[in-house]
Design a protein around this motif. Structure first.
Motif, PDB file in Angstrom:
ATOM      1  N   TYR A  23      65.441  67.300 -38.302  1.00 18.03           N
ATOM      2  CA  TYR A  23      65.318  68.504 -37.481  1.00 18.03           C
ATOM      3  C   TYR A  23      64.175  69.348 -38.033  1.00 18.03           C
ATOM      4  CZ  TYR A  23      66.793  72.163 -34.274  1.00 18.03           C
ATOM      5  OH  TYR A  23      66.853  73.067 -33.238  1.00 18.03           O
TER       6      TYR A  23
ATOM      7  N   GLY B 201      62.165  72.908 -37.544  1.00 13.35           N
ATOM      8  CA  GLY B 201      62.304  74.223 -36.921  1.00 13.35           C
ATOM      9  C   GLY B 201      61.673  75.290 -37.795  1.00 13.35           C
TER      10      GLY B 201
ATOM     11  N   GLU C 199      57.937  74.900 -31.168  1.00 14.52           N
ATOM     12  CA  GLU C 199      59.160  74.342 -30.600  1.00 14.52           C
ATOM     13  C   GLU C 199      59.890  73.544 -31.659  1.00 14.52           C
ATOM     14  OE1 GLU C 199      57.814  73.672 -25.926  1.00 14.52           O
ATOM     15  OE2 GLU C 199      57.886  71.972 -27.298  1.00 14.52           O
ATOM     16  N   ASP C 200      61.211  73.666 -31.687  1.00 14.68           N
ATOM     17  CA  ASP C 200      62.005  72.844 -32.583  1.00 14.68           C
ATOM     18  C   ASP C 200      61.949  71.390 -32.120  1.00 14.68           C
ATOM     19  OD1 ASP C 200      62.571  75.285 -33.619  1.00 14.68           O
ATOM     20  OD2 ASP C 200      64.746  75.148 -33.436  1.00 14.68           O
TER      21      ASP C 200
ATOM     22  N   GLU D 101      64.073  67.552 -32.592  1.00 19.35           N
ATOM     23  CA  GLU D 101      65.250  66.838 -33.073  1.00 19.35           C
ATOM     24  C   GLU D 101      64.989  65.351 -32.883  1.00 19.35           C
ATOM     25  OE1 GLU D 101      69.401  68.551 -32.565  1.00 19.35           O
ATOM     26  OE2 GLU D 101      69.445  66.848 -31.174  1.00 19.35           O
TER      27      GLU D 101
ATOM     28  N   LYS E 158      63.426  73.255 -27.438  1.00 15.90           N
ATOM     29  CA  LYS E 158      63.596  72.189 -28.427  1.00 15.90           C
ATOM     30  C   LYS E 158      63.274  70.853 -27.775  1.00 15.90           C
ATOM     31  CE  LYS E 158      67.767  70.898 -29.552  1.00 15.90           C
ATOM     32  NZ  LYS E 158      69.114  70.870 -30.165  1.00 15.90           N
TER      33      LYS E 158
END
Length: 543
Positions: free
Chosen positions: A374, A376, A382-383, A385, A464
């Motif tokens: 992850y 962030g 933008e995050d 994942e 995200k």
């Protein structure tokens, strides 16, 4: 009026080579003139009754041809080829200061080195504190400092100290407010009489040793010259801060030629008088190696008595100058005066808050192991994942990072802080009571197509990108046949087998019966019944 070239050459035999040199020899010059409002000097040679030849003397600089880490410039003297004839009356009318060689007392730079002088300016020179002292310190044959000292409690933060002498901030004593570091140049006139010019970073001073006392002129500052008086031991308490704002790579550089290197200053002097195989320097020490011999010098250019040095390494970002040394007695820390100290004290660092954060988590879903990455924090728009399926790990295996945890994280400041971080690409695997390490690379394919989702948290919205699961193949870096794997507080990964210890990824098989950290770099080891030392930075063993 102008004189012919023949007359000039006949009457004024200046030195012909005015390249980088610390001594500017002008053997036929009777007097030097100066204008405190600028940085120009004027050389006068007497050719008759009250008649002189005048030439301009300027200082220039060019590339020093040294290592890329240094930003030192080579100092060059330039004496103008053209000349004018002037009378003594014209010289005095120009309102420039004039130093006659006959008025100078015999003086050498070595007479001043190691001494501190009060600058008696009647409080006309600019100061930061109202009741401070200005001093001139001759720190070495290469470096002179003009310092403002105040008598009081500690104010602010000293950037660098040469020793570990710690005095409480509340103690009233002489302390350094600021320092200007300068390069001393010798101007030698008729009869071998000398005066001195100090210059660096756009600041210039001139020391005039007369029979009536030493005067100090500050160029670019319209004030009367100050007089110097020997301060004795009055300011000894400030010695640990002699180099508190000093940038050594501004004044020194390493010149390499024919496979050898030498430390030079801005005048092309071979500072240590010999060539070495390597010379490293960072902030407070020069470490010079020739064959198996290792010499360590401090900023005073003094060679430290550290025994028979096998290896030396400066500890950076310390409150005081600190070096790590391995000698015949073992490893230890020393300050810049060669005094043994218990440990270095790291400087506080001020960090940027807008950096990315990464979190790695080991998950087990439907009997398969996944790695979630992850990205962030305030350092990303933008995050992200990401998920990676870890092939090579069996459902019956017990896996974790090398520290035994299922989650680890770090941020953009971690490397700057030298934080101890678990390497998330290394997965510790326990299988049938034995341990090993499998390595993975968490890379997305070029055709990866993430989907964007909007996350809401306490009224805040943030985008995200979520990537599909990627199957990645691991590589067995350490066979799964070890008795245990341990992550140490020093950031090293230890593995144990057959009663011996190894260090991953340095070793594939254990080799020590004992290993214990002594300093930042050096570990006491027992190998094949012999005691010795391991340099963890180079992997070299000493017995």
């Amino acid at each position: 009026m102008k004189k012919t070239a023949v007359l000039l050459l006949f009457c004024c035999c200046f030195a012909t080579d005015f390249q980088a040199q610390q001594v500017l020899k002008l053997p036929e010059v009777d007097a030097i003139g100066y204008d405190v409002g600028g940085v120009g000097l004027y050389a006068y040679t007497r050719i008759g009754n009250d008649l002189y030849i005048k030439r301009n003397v300027d200082i220039d600089s060019d590339d020093a041809g040294v290592d890329k880490g240094s930003y030192m410039r080579r100092i060059k003297w330039n004496v103008s080829e053209s000349a004018d004839t002037v009378t003594g009356t014209e010289i005095r009318a120009a309102q420039k200061g004039v130093i006659d060689a006959l008025d100078l007392r015999p003086a050498a730079l070595s007479d001043y080195v190691g001494h501190t002088f009060d600058i008696n300016d009647n409080n006309t020179w600019r100061r930061k504190h109202e009741h401070s002292s200005l001093v001139l310190k001759f720190l070495s044959r290469n470096i002179v400092a003009v310092q403002e000292l105040y008598h009081g409690c500690k104010e602010g933060y000293a950037d660098y100290r040469t020793s570990m002498t710690i005095i409480p901030d509340s103690v009233v004593m002489w302390r350094v407010s600021n320092s200007h570091y300068l390069l001393p140049t010798i101007i030698e006139m008729k009869g071998g009489k000398r005066m001195f010019v100090f210059r660096a970073n756009g600041r210039s001073y001139m020391l005039i040793p007369t029979e009536k006392g030493d005067r100090l002129v500050r160029f670019g500052w319209i004030r009367m010259p100050a007089y110097l008086t020997l301060a004795g031991r009055k300011y000894d308490d400030t010695a640990p801060d002699d180099f508190c704002f000093f940038q050594m790579k501004e004044f020194y550089g390493v010149h390499r030629t024919a496979g050898k290197c030498r430390l030079i200053d801005a005048f092309d002097n071979n500072v240590f008088g010999k060539d070495y195989d390597t010379i490293t320097y960072d902030r407070g020490f020069f470490i010079a190696k020739a064959g198996q011999a290792v010499d360590v010098f401090n900023l005073y250019l003094k060679k430290l008595d550290l025994g028979t040095v096998k290896e030396a390494r400066e500890i950076t970002r310390c409150v005081f100058g600190c070096i790590e040394v391995l000698n015949e007695t073992g490893p230890a820390y020393y300050d810049e005066l060669g005094k043994r100290v218990s440990k270095p004290i790291k400087q506080p660092l001020y960090l940027c808050g807008t950096v990315p954060h990464w979190t790695f988590t080991i998950l087990k879903k439907h009997g398969k192991y996944l790695l979630q990455k992850y990205t962030g924090g305030p350092g990303v728009r933008e995050d992200e994942e990401e998920y990676f399926a870890l092939s090579g790990c069996l459902p019956t295996d017990s896996i974790a990072f090398t520290d035994g945890r299922k989650e680890t994280s770090y941020d953009g400041n971690s490397s700057f802080l030298d934080d101890i971080n678990v390497s998330p690409q290394w997965i510790k695997v326990e299988r049938n009571g034995k341990f090993g390490i499998i390595g993975y690379q968490y890379d997305q394919p070029n055709n990866a197509k993430p989907k964007t989702v909007v996350c809401r948290d306490h009224g805040w919205e943030r985008k995200k990108r979520v990537y599909p699961i990627v199957n990645i193949t691991g590589e067995t870096l350490l066979p799964i046949d070890n008795d245990s794997i341990y992550f140490g507080s020093d950031g090293l990964t230890y593995f144990f087998k057959y009663g011996k210890i190894g260090l991953f990824p340095r070793h594939k098989e254990p080799r020590y019966t004992a290993i214990k950290r002594q300093t930042e770099s050096f570990y006491h080891i027992i190998k094949d019944g012999k005691e010795g030392w391991l340099d963890i930075k180079t992997n070299r063993e000493y017995f």
